[in-house]
Write an enzyme that holds these catalytic residues in place. Structure first.
Site, short mmCIF file in Angstrom:
data_model
loop_
_atom_site.label_atom_id
_atom_site.label_comp_id
_atom_site.label_asym_id
_atom_site.label_seq_id
_atom_site.Cartn_x
_atom_site.Cartn_y
_atom_site.Cartn_z
N THR A 117 0.82 -1.22 0.00
CA THR A 117 0.00 0.00 0.00
C THR A 117 0.85 1.27 0.00
O THR A 117 1.99 1.26 0.52
CB THR A 117 -0.90 0.01 1.26
OG1 THR A 117 -1.51 1.30 1.39
CG2 THR A 117 -0.09 -0.23 2.53
N TYR A 141 -1.74 0.32 10.23
CA TYR A 141 -2.03 -0.35 8.95
C TYR A 141 -0.78 -0.33 8.06
O TYR A 141 -0.34 -1.38 7.56
CB TYR A 141 -3.20 0.34 8.24
CG TYR A 141 -3.38 -0.12 6.81
CD1 TYR A 141 -3.76 -1.42 6.54
CD2 TYR A 141 -3.14 0.74 5.74
CE1 TYR A 141 -3.90 -1.86 5.22
CE2 TYR A 141 -3.28 0.31 4.44
CZ TYR A 141 -3.66 -0.98 4.18
OH TYR A 141 -3.79 -1.41 2.89
N1 UFG Z 1 -12.93 11.45 1.76
C1 UFG Z 1 -13.88 12.42 1.94
N2 UFG Z 1 -15.12 12.03 2.32
C2 UFG Z 1 -15.46 10.72 2.54
C3 UFG Z 1 -14.45 9.74 2.36
C4 UFG Z 1 -13.19 10.14 1.97
O1 UFG Z 1 -13.63 13.61 1.76
O2 UFG Z 1 -16.61 10.45 2.91
C5 UFG Z 1 -11.58 11.87 1.32
C6 UFG Z 1 -10.47 11.45 2.25
O3 UFG Z 1 -10.30 12.38 3.26
C7 UFG Z 1 -9.31 11.34 1.29
C8 UFG Z 1 -9.94 10.93 -0.04
O4 UFG Z 1 -11.32 11.24 0.09
O5 UFG Z 1 -8.71 12.58 1.13
C9 UFG Z 1 -9.81 9.47 -0.34
O6 UFG Z 1 -10.24 8.72 0.78
P1 UFG Z 1 -10.40 7.15 0.76
O7 UFG Z 1 -10.84 6.73 2.12
O8 UFG Z 1 -11.23 6.75 -0.41
O9 UFG Z 1 -8.94 6.66 0.44
P2 UFG Z 1 -7.60 6.89 1.26
O10 UFG Z 1 -6.69 7.67 0.36
O11 UFG Z 1 -7.81 7.40 2.61
O12 UFG Z 1 -7.21 5.37 1.43
C10 UFG Z 1 -6.40 4.63 0.57
C11 UFG Z 1 -6.97 3.23 0.43
C12 UFG Z 1 -7.10 2.60 1.80
C13 UFG Z 1 -5.74 2.61 2.43
C14 UFG Z 1 -5.18 4.01 2.47
C15 UFG Z 1 -3.81 4.01 2.99
O13 UFG Z 1 -8.21 3.28 -0.20
O14 UFG Z 1 -7.60 1.29 1.74
O15 UFG Z 1 -5.15 4.57 1.17
O16 UFG Z 1 -3.21 5.24 2.88
F1 UFG Z 1 -5.80 2.14 3.67
#
Ligand code: UFG
Length: 324
Positions: A117, A141
Site C-alpha cells: 500500500t 495499517y
Molecule cells: N474522503 C472524503 N469524504 C469521505 C471519504 C473520503 O472527503 O466520505 C476523502 C479522504 O479524506 C481522502 C480521499 O477522500 O482525502 C480518499 O479517501 P479514501 O478513504 O477513499 O482513500 P484513502 O486515500 O484514505 O485510502 C487509501 C486506500 C485505503 C488505504 C489508504 C492508505 O483506499 O484502503 O489509502 O493510505 F488504507
C-alpha cells in the site's frame, strides 16, 4: 505455471484478479475466510474456505490444487480502525502473513505476490512517490504492511522465496461486466460513498477538509482502476517467473485528483446534483498522495488503461446494479 492460489480472492481487488487470471489462461483457486469477502464474487471458480493463520489448512489446499504460486490479498485495510485496534492488524496483516510464508517455504512454493500500500510511505516528502521514497508509515495499517515487505526481503536471502510487493494507491472502479465491484462494510472509500449519495442511499457526501494546501483546498489522491491493478499482478508474476528476482512496485496513474474534482466528475457522469457538505479533516490523511509508477512501466510494461472517467463510470454501473 498455471495453478495460482488467490488468498482473499473473494474480496474487492482479489476477485477482479481472479477473473483476470482466468482470462489469461491460469487456473485460479480462491482461498478466503469470508470475513469480508463475498462468495458470490467468485461463484464460478474453485473455492476453499480457510484462514491464512491456519497452516494445516493452507498446506492441504496447496497440495490438493498443486499450487505453484500464491497471490495474497486478505488484509484489513481501514487506517482509522488500525489506530484503535492495532493488535487486529498485526495479527492478521503481519503475523498471518508470516504463517503463510512459512507454509510456502515448507511446501516449496517459490513465488509470492503481495498486496502492499501507499500507506507504507507515510507523509510524502515529495510530490510524486517512487520506490525510493522514505518509508515511515504514520499508522499501524502501514506498519503492518511494511513489516511484511521487510520479511519478504529476508525470506528471499535466506530461503530463496521470490516475491513482488505491489503498493497500490487508490484502488477504484469495477469490472466492465457489472458482475463484480467494490463492497466494503462499513464503506469508507470516497468513490463508492459519492455514488451511494448520487443513488439516494446516503443523504450527502462529506468533504473531509477544505483547508489543505492544494489548489481547491481538498485532498488529492491517485485513483487507479482495479482491473489495471489486477493486470499488474499477472505481469509481476510472469516477470518473477522469468527473471527469478524479488521486486517492489508503486502502482498508480501518476495523476492526482482532488475530492472536489471527483465530486464534480461524479455529478457529470451520474447526472445527479447530490448534496455535498464540508466537514473537518479526517485524522491521518496526507494532503497529496500521487504515485510515480515509472518503474512499473519500465520493468513490467504496465500502464493504467482506465482514466478517471471510466473509473467512475464502471463504479456507477456497479452501484446501480450491485449484486452484493
Ligand atoms: N474522503 C472524503 N469524504 C469521505 C471519504 C473520503 O472527503 O466520505 C476523502 C479522504 O479524506 C481522502 C480521499 O477522500 O482525502 C480518499 O479517501 P479514501 O478513504 O477513499 O482513500 P484513502 O486515500 O484514505 O485510502 C487509501 C486506500 C485505503 C488505504 C489508504 C492508505 O483506499 O484502503 O489509502 O493510505 F488504507
Amino acid at each position: 505455471m498455471k495453478n495460482i492460489l488467490v488468498i482473499g480472492g473473494a474480496g474487492y481487488i482479489g476477485s477482479h484478479t481472479v477473473r483476470a487470471l482466468a482470462k489469461r489462461g491460469y487456473n485460479p483457486v480462491v482461498f478466503d475466510n469470508l470475513s469480508k469477502g463475498h462468495r458470490e464474487a467468485v461463484k464460478n471458480f474453485p473455492f476453499e474456505q480457510g484462514d491464512l493463520q491456519d497452516k494445516k489448512r493452507l498446506s492441504e489446499v496447496f497440495k490438493k490444487h498443486r499450487i505453484e504460486a500464491v497471490m495474497h490479498f486478505a488484509a484489513f485495510i481501514e487506517v482509522g480502525e488500525s489506530v484503535q485496534n492495532p493488535a487486529k492488524y498485526y495479527q492478521n496483516n503481519t503475523a498471518g502473513v508470516l504463517n503463510l510464508l512459512q507454509a510456502l517455504i515448507e511446501n516449496q512454493i517459490p513465488y509470492f505476490v503481495f498486496s502492499s500500500t501507499a500507506a507504507i510511505f507515510g507523509e510524502p516528502v515529495r510530490e510524486k512517490i517512487d520506490e525510493t521514497h522514505p518509508q515511515h508509515p504514520i499508522n499501524p495499517y502501514g506498519n503492518s504492511k511494511l513489516m511484511v515487505e521487510k520479511m519478504l526481503a529476508d525470506f528471499d536471502v535466506a530461503y530463496g522465496l521470490k516475491s513482488t510487493a505491489l503498493r497500490y494507491f487508490n484502488a477504484s472502479g469495477a469490472d466492465d461486466s457489472g458482475e463484480i465491484g467494490e463492497s466494503h462494510s462499513p464503506e469508507t472509500h470516497l468513490i463508492p460513498l459519492i455514488l451511494q449519495t448520487a443513488i439516494g442511499k446516503r443523504k450527502s457526501i462529506k468533504i473531509f477538509g477544505t483547508d489543505y494546501p492544494t489548489a481547491d483546498g481538498t485532498c488529492i489522491r491517485d485513483y487507479v482502476h482495479v482491473n489495471d491493478l489486477a493486470r499488474a499482478h499477472i505481469l509481476a508474476l510472469e516477470k518473477m517467473e522469468k527473471d527469478k528476482v524479488s521486486e517492489r512496485f508503486n502502482l498508480g496513474s501518476g495523476n492526482g485528483y482532488s475530492v472536489a474534482e471527483l465530486i464534480a466528475k461524479a455529478k457529470e457522469i451520474t447526472g445527479v446534483d447530490f448534496a455535498v457538505e464540508q466537514a473537518p479533516r479526517r485524522a491521518g490523511d496526507p494532503a497529496v498522495l500521487v504515485a510515480d509508477a515509472t518503474k512499473a512501466k519500465r520493468v513490467l510494461g504496465w500502464q493504467p488503461e482506465y482514466d478517471l472517467t471510466r473509473i467512475i463510470q464502471t463504479a456507477w454501473n456497479w452501484e446501480q446494479h450491485r449484486k452484493y
